[in-house]
Design a protein around this motif. Structure first.
Motif, PDB file in Angstrom:
ATOM      1  N   ALA A 114     -58.228 -26.393  40.702  1.00 41.97           N
ATOM      2  CA  ALA A 114     -58.362 -24.927  40.744  1.00 41.97           C
ATOM      3  C   ALA A 114     -59.811 -24.488  40.567  1.00 41.97           C
ATOM      4  CB  ALA A 114     -57.488 -24.290  39.666  1.00 41.97           C
ATOM      5  N   HIS A 115     -60.071 -23.208  40.918  1.00 49.61           N
ATOM      6  CA  HIS A 115     -61.374 -22.536  40.813  1.00 49.61           C
ATOM      7  C   HIS A 115     -62.399 -23.126  41.787  1.00 49.61           C
ATOM      8  CE1 HIS A 115     -59.545 -20.717  37.436  1.00 49.61           C
ATOM      9  NE2 HIS A 115     -59.758 -21.686  36.567  1.00 49.61           N
ATOM     10  N   GLY A 120     -55.980 -19.239  39.782  1.00 51.21           N
ATOM     11  CA  GLY A 120     -56.744 -20.419  40.208  1.00 51.21           C
ATOM     12  C   GLY A 120     -57.746 -20.154  41.308  1.00 51.21           C
ATOM     13  N   VAL A 159     -57.448 -23.139  45.526  1.00 50.84           N
ATOM     14  CA  VAL A 159     -56.856 -24.306  44.875  1.00 50.84           C
ATOM     15  C   VAL A 159     -56.430 -25.335  45.912  1.00 50.84           C
ATOM     16  CG1 VAL A 159     -56.016 -22.866  42.972  1.00 50.84           C
ATOM     17  CG2 VAL A 159     -54.477 -23.442  44.863  1.00 50.84           C
TER      18      VAL A 159
END
Length: 389
Positions: free
Chosen positions: A331-332, A314, A317
């Motif tokens: 996430a990301h 992720g 996050v």
């Protein structure tokens, strides 16, 4: 002049004064484009046009996201097929090489000892009787048949390996084509996001302007109605000048913003139902990817406690532990902007859209998961639609 004449003169003066005041209170000519009913109608039409444009851009972003998601899934499936086929092909090639080596050794042995065939003749001649001689001849023929069968197996194995090599070449070519298609879809999605980012801002401003204009037109119509009522009251009173009342209402227009809504990503954004789509490493997708420009704010969909961290998949996050017991996973992210353990209200900015973790090389997006009751994830697409569309 007697008293009666003076009273008649006074009454005449009052009548003249009332007529003058009535004339002064009548509004002047109204331009055609400022007629209250028509003006309000025009403002409402502009509002409808701007809203339709914004909805059309959102639909285009969703379509671009759909094309990218399907192209990416196709590429990952072909990649897995090519990897499995390559492993089987390597095993068969190794088995074929071993069989060829053994067969070549037997042929070489027969070439080095051509007189072995004479042993058959000697064995037949040395047989004590005819039955034994026939038995030994039968054994010799069976040995020759086994050698011929071995050669046939070798040829069949060679054909199977060649066929699998052709399949592997097709798979590799298809995988490369699918990768190219996925890159093209990613580029189209990025261009759509960039175009919509500017145009949606313009459309949002047009919506706000149209609402303000509509409110101003309504206020103007109210003011004119009040002015007309005042004129009539002045004429009836015959002693007061007409005083227009009213005016445009004060205060700013409240334009809904992403921070005031529950959508996890600010506009413009695009997404589809990609639950269960293939992902790298044989995994399946357990969330929804909401595509937007890098740095677009992401928001808390509910009030709760935020927790920022990092992990391999992720990247950057944020976990949002909502007051109702549900958990949301963001996430990301390109960055996080919340302090751990602090309770925040719904609509608080948590960070910005990015490509951290294993999302490097993909269009910027938020991977968003929904865990009701802090249990396993469920498909968040219906919830995202209800919040963002």
């Amino acid at each position: 002049m007697n008293a009666s004449s003076r009273r008649r003169g006074a009454r005449l003066a009052v009548v003249v004064l009332v007529c003058v005041l009535a004339v002064l209170a009548v509004p002047g000519p109204v331009p055609a484009d400022a007629v209250p009913g028509r003006s309000v109608q025009d403002a409402r039409q502009r509002l409808r046009t701007a809203t339709q444009r914004r909805n059309r851009q959102t639909a285009e972003l969703d379509a671009a996201a759909e094309a990218y998601e399907h192209a990416r899934a196709h590429h990952l499936r072909l990649t897995d097929d090519a990897r499995r086929t390559a492993a089987v092909l390597r095993a068969r090639q190794e088995s074929q090489r071993a069989a060829r080596t053994a067969f070549a050794d037997r042929v070489a042995e027969a070439y080095k000892h051509p007189l072995n065939g004479l042993a058959v003749v000697e064995a037949v001649l040395a047989a004590p009787d005819a039955a034994s001689a026939l038995h030994r001849v039968d054994l010799t023929e069976r040995i020759a048949a086994y050698a011929a069968e071995d050669l046939s197996v070798q040829r069949s194995s060679t054909e199977r390996v060649a066929d699998m090599e052709r399949q592997q070449r097709v798979l590799v070519a298809s995988t490369q084509a699918a990768a190219h298609q996925a890159r093209q879809a990613a580029g189209q999605l990025a261009r759509a996001v960039a175009a919509a980012e500017t145009d949606v801002a313009s459309a949002e401003q047009a919506v706000a302007d149209a609402r303000v204009e509509s409110a101003r037109r309504r206020a103007e119509a109210t003011r004119r109605a009040a002015a007309e009522a005042a004129r009539r009251a002045a004429a009836e009173a015959a002693a007061r000048a007409a005083q227009p009342t009213g005016g445009a209402p004060g205060g700013r227009v409240n334009v809904p913003t992403a921070a005031g809504a529950a959508c996890p990503v600010g506009p413009p954004n695009g997404f589809i139902d990609s639950w269960g789509f293939p992902r790298s490493g044989g995994r399946t997708h357990e969330g929804v990817d909401i595509f937007a420009a890098r740095g677009t704010p992401v928001y808390a969909v509910e009030a709760g406690v935020a927790e920022a961290s990092t992990n391999t998949l992720g990247g950057q996050v944020v976990y949002l532990h909502a007051d109702d017991g549900d958990t949301y996973y963001y996430a990301h992210l390109d960055f996080a902007s919340v302090n751990d353990g602090v309770r925040i209200p719904a609509g608080t900015a948590l960070g910005g859209v990015g490509t951290s973790g294993n999302a490097a090389g993909t269009p910027p997006h938020l991977h968003w998961e929904y865990h009701p009751g802090d249990e396993g994830p469920v498909n968040p697409y219906p919830l995202a639609v209800s919040l963002c569309r």
